[in-house]
Structure formats: structure tokens, C-alpha cells
Design an enzyme around this catalytic site. Sequence first.
Site, PDB file in Angstrom:
ATOM      1  N   SER A 181      10.854  -4.583  63.229  1.00  0.00           N
ATOM      2  CA  SER A 181      10.277  -5.530  62.282  1.00  0.00           C
ATOM      3  C   SER A 181       8.776  -5.298  62.091  1.00  0.00           C
ATOM      4  CB  SER A 181      10.584  -6.953  62.755  1.00  0.00           C
ATOM      5  OG  SER A 181      10.266  -7.896  61.762  1.00  0.00           O
ATOM      6  N   ASP A 388      19.008  -7.409  55.663  1.00  0.00           N
ATOM      7  CA  ASP A 388      19.439  -7.824  56.998  1.00  0.00           C
ATOM      8  C   ASP A 388      19.324  -9.333  57.204  1.00  0.00           C
ATOM      9  OD1 ASP A 388      16.726  -8.356  57.406  1.00  0.00           O
ATOM     10  OD2 ASP A 388      16.365  -6.544  58.564  1.00  0.00           O
ATOM     11  N   HIS A 413      18.796  -9.208  61.154  1.00  0.00           N
ATOM     12  CA  HIS A 413      17.455  -8.701  61.418  1.00  0.00           C
ATOM     13  C   HIS A 413      17.155  -8.534  62.909  1.00  0.00           C
ATOM     14  CE1 HIS A 413      13.295  -7.815  60.565  1.00  0.00           C
ATOM     15  NE2 HIS A 413      12.894  -8.786  61.355  1.00  0.00           N
TER      16      HIS A 413
END
Length: 534
Positions: A181, A388, A413
Site C-alpha cells: 500500500s 482491491d 487490499h
Amino acid sequence: MAMLLEDILKSVELWLKLIKKPQPYVDPHLDPVLLVPGIAGSVLNAVDEESGAEERVWVRILGADYTFRTKLWSRFDPSTGKTESMDPKARIVVPEGRYGLRAIDALDPDMVFGQECVYYFHDMIVELTKWGFQEGKTLFGFGYDFRQSNRLQETLDRLAAKLEAVYEASGGKKITIITHSMGGLLVKCFMCLHSDVFEKYVNKWIAVAAPFQGAPGYITSTFLNGMSFVDGWEQNFFISKWSMHQLLIECPSIYELMACLDFQWEHPPLLEMWRGRPDGDGKSQIMLESYPLVESVRIFKEALANNTVNYNGQDIPLPFNMEILKWANETRKIISQAKLPPQVKFYNIYGMNLDTPHSVCYGNEQTPVTDLQQLRYFQPNYVCVDGDGTVPVESAKADGFNAVARVGVPGEHRGILCEHHVFRILKHWLRADHDPYYNPVNDYVILPTAFEMEKHKEKGLEVTSLKEEWEIISECQDADHKNSDSAAADEKPVVSSISVSEVGAEACATLTVHPHSEGKQHVELNALSVSVDA
């Protein structure tokens, strides 16, 4: 008798001391790996500057919200670019235990039930250890204060020191960085501002679910409504959405996750709302208004104009912070100029097959928005794209580099960090599988789920039965499977049978292939062989 028993006990104790626990498998040929998390992915402790006492403030259950508000609520200082806690006695630090892994493993190690909801890199660390990576030799972590800007010099200096330490601890081997991320933005920023250090110590960079061009819908609703750390019933044990909202309004990292203005989006993200406005006759006219990225800022400013928090009896204003936006725009400009050193290989894994917020709409024709400052109390409705659940595929794939490979994996995610398909790809890219024929880009993964084999003799015949099940994980190419779960549910399994007969022997097999579901296909094999016992 008593002496004999005592001698036996001493002998047993001595024997137990001599027993050594089996040593984990260690592969000395592996290159070191450094794991870098995203936003909210590091344990944070608060150190009292007067007493020296240290306590975990992120993440915890007992007294979580109170401790969060008193120790982590912050104000941005534009002269330094740093967000400082409102408590002047609190200094936020990241624990360094287990060579940096403790801070990014399980974010609340005290949890007994439901600990999976606070796992971050835990499952990946377990897998890497199985493959032969060793903590402190070839496996390390880098936690950081995720409230801060991705170009805060203090964080970048710590990362530079970490890379040097990992390089030396592994005997001078270059490093593979695995980011998740926002960690991808941090590393990209570091690579731009400290390219010499990056090139000296890094061999590969694997980005997982990185919002390279931002997370439009998710960040828009975060500014107006906040975010929850976990979904479902577990969120009742953690920080309230309101408390998180007040923190993030003063976090440069959140502003740096806004959708990039210069990116050529296939469909530009919008902030929309049904507005009720009085017309000339004194009646209310309801219209759908749309605001592109630049104009959305005006809505944020007006919606948060009177936002305040009460801290130690004092009302402190927390509007949408234009100073932070200015800082974040400069950060994103720097990140956009990053170039990958020619000696460094880059890989990209992105999540897909989930509805992901892209544009956000507030209100409806029955309940329009009449006061922008009430937007905080409206539930956002999303226009979604593939991604996601947080980062759109379009954003995650747009890294701007000449990547060795980009691979889409069905997954959520944060949940993508424990996907077996991701593990299989990483194992190959880290050269931990010694399989030169595996190609993550267009190949698939077979995971055995059941295997039973039985042999017995019956009236002069030898009977062998076999039952095997496995899952094939691949990127589903059929658009109908991608876009319609109901269509997949209506499909029936494909069944194929074959029989072979020879003198003294007979065999038959049935193969059942179930429809694709979320990138997985379940396969069953049942076989039976009967032969004359010679």
C-alpha cells in the site's frame, strides 16, 4: 525410595535441558528481504518525556479510543512538515524488536480472540521463514509513524540507516524490498530523493497493492466521514470512526493519497451530491452536482470549516488543512519524477476483482444535501471500478516504471498479504522455490486440498482407489466470471469420465471441474483400478 525418585527427577531435568528444539530451515543463499507496511500498518508507542514510561497507542483494545485521542491526535507544523501530537509530553516511537518485524507483524499482540483482524505481515513472515529466511539475517521489517508525510526527512533518514544495517547484517548482500500500500509511495519518494543510497543497497523492489496514482473514492470519503481500521463486529473494540477522522484530517500521508491530478484517468473521479437549493418561487430544486478533483477541495473546505475537537477542555479547530495540501502536492510532484536505477528490478502485484470506490455521491432525490457541513453525517454511495476494495487497478498498475512483471491477484487490499497466490509469486521472485519454469504472469498455481489412496485385495483381485482434490488459482479470463457472481453460481460442474480395459485389468476415472469462483477453480479426481492378482 525418596532418594531414587529424586535421582530420577534430576536425570529427567538434565535430559530435558539437553534436548534441543529443531532448528528452523535456513537457506544461506537467499538475499535479504525488508518488509515495509502501508498506512496504519505499524505499531506505535507513546513515550512520556517526563517519566520515560512507554505504552502502545496503536493498536490496542483496552482504553483504545481514549489513549488514541490523548496521545495520537495531532497538529501539522508547516515549518517542519511534521505532524506533532497535541500532548507535548508524548513522543511517538516505533518499537524495533525482532529486527523491526515486531512492529509490523500482529499490530495488537495482546489479542487472544480474533487476532487475525490485527495481523499485518504476520502470515507473510511465517511463509518467508518456512522458505528459509531468517530474522536478523535475511528477514527484516521497517515500521514508521504513518501519520507523517512520505517525504519527512526523519523517516527517510531512518530508512537509509535501515537499508545500511540490513546490508551489513546479511554479509553485504543487496536487498529485496517488499512494500504494501502506501509503503510503495514511501519507497518511491525515498528512491527519488536518495537515489544513491537506494541504488547501493537495493536489488529488487516488489510493490503490493500500491496506490501509485492515489485511492480516489476511499480518500474522498475518509476526509468527510473518516475510516474504520477493521470492518464487522471487531470495529467495536478499536478506535471509533470519528476519532480516526479527527486524526487523519491533520495527517499529510492521507493528503498524499488523494487522486493524482495529472494522471489520465479512464474515467475521472468525481465528488457528487444531490443538492437541494431554493428557486425563485421559494421551492426547493433538487439537482445532482458533480465536482472534479480540483473543485472537490472547495467542498472539503466548506464541509470541514467548523470542525473542532475538544482537547483538555479547549476547542481546537481542525478544518481541511490547505497547508498540508500544499505540502502533499509537492510530495506527489517529487514522487512523479522518480526514476528506477537501471540495476534495480521492479515487480508489481495489484489486487483485483473487487468493487472499489472511485467516485463518491452523497444524498439522493428524497434526502438531498442542504448544508455542506452536514456531509459528515451522510453515508457515501460509491461508483466503483475494478480493484482491491481500496485501490483501483488503474492506479496500482500505473507505477511509471519499466517493470519486470505486473500481476493481478484477486484479493482485498489488506487481505492480499495472506493470499497463497501472492506467496507463490513471491517465492518465485525471491528465488526461494528453485523452479525455473514457473511464470507468475501467465501461469497458475495448483494447491492440493485432499488426497486419499487405498489398496486392498478382494477375491483374487487387487483394487486400487484414488481420490484427489486441488484448486487451480489463476487470473480468470472469462469476462462473465469476472463481472457476475450469480452467473458463476448458476453454472454446473463439468464432468468427464474415461474407462480403459485390458485382459486382466480395468480402470476408470471421473474428473469434475467446478466453475470459476474469485479466480479459483476446484477440481476433483476419482479413479478406480481393478487387476487380477498375479
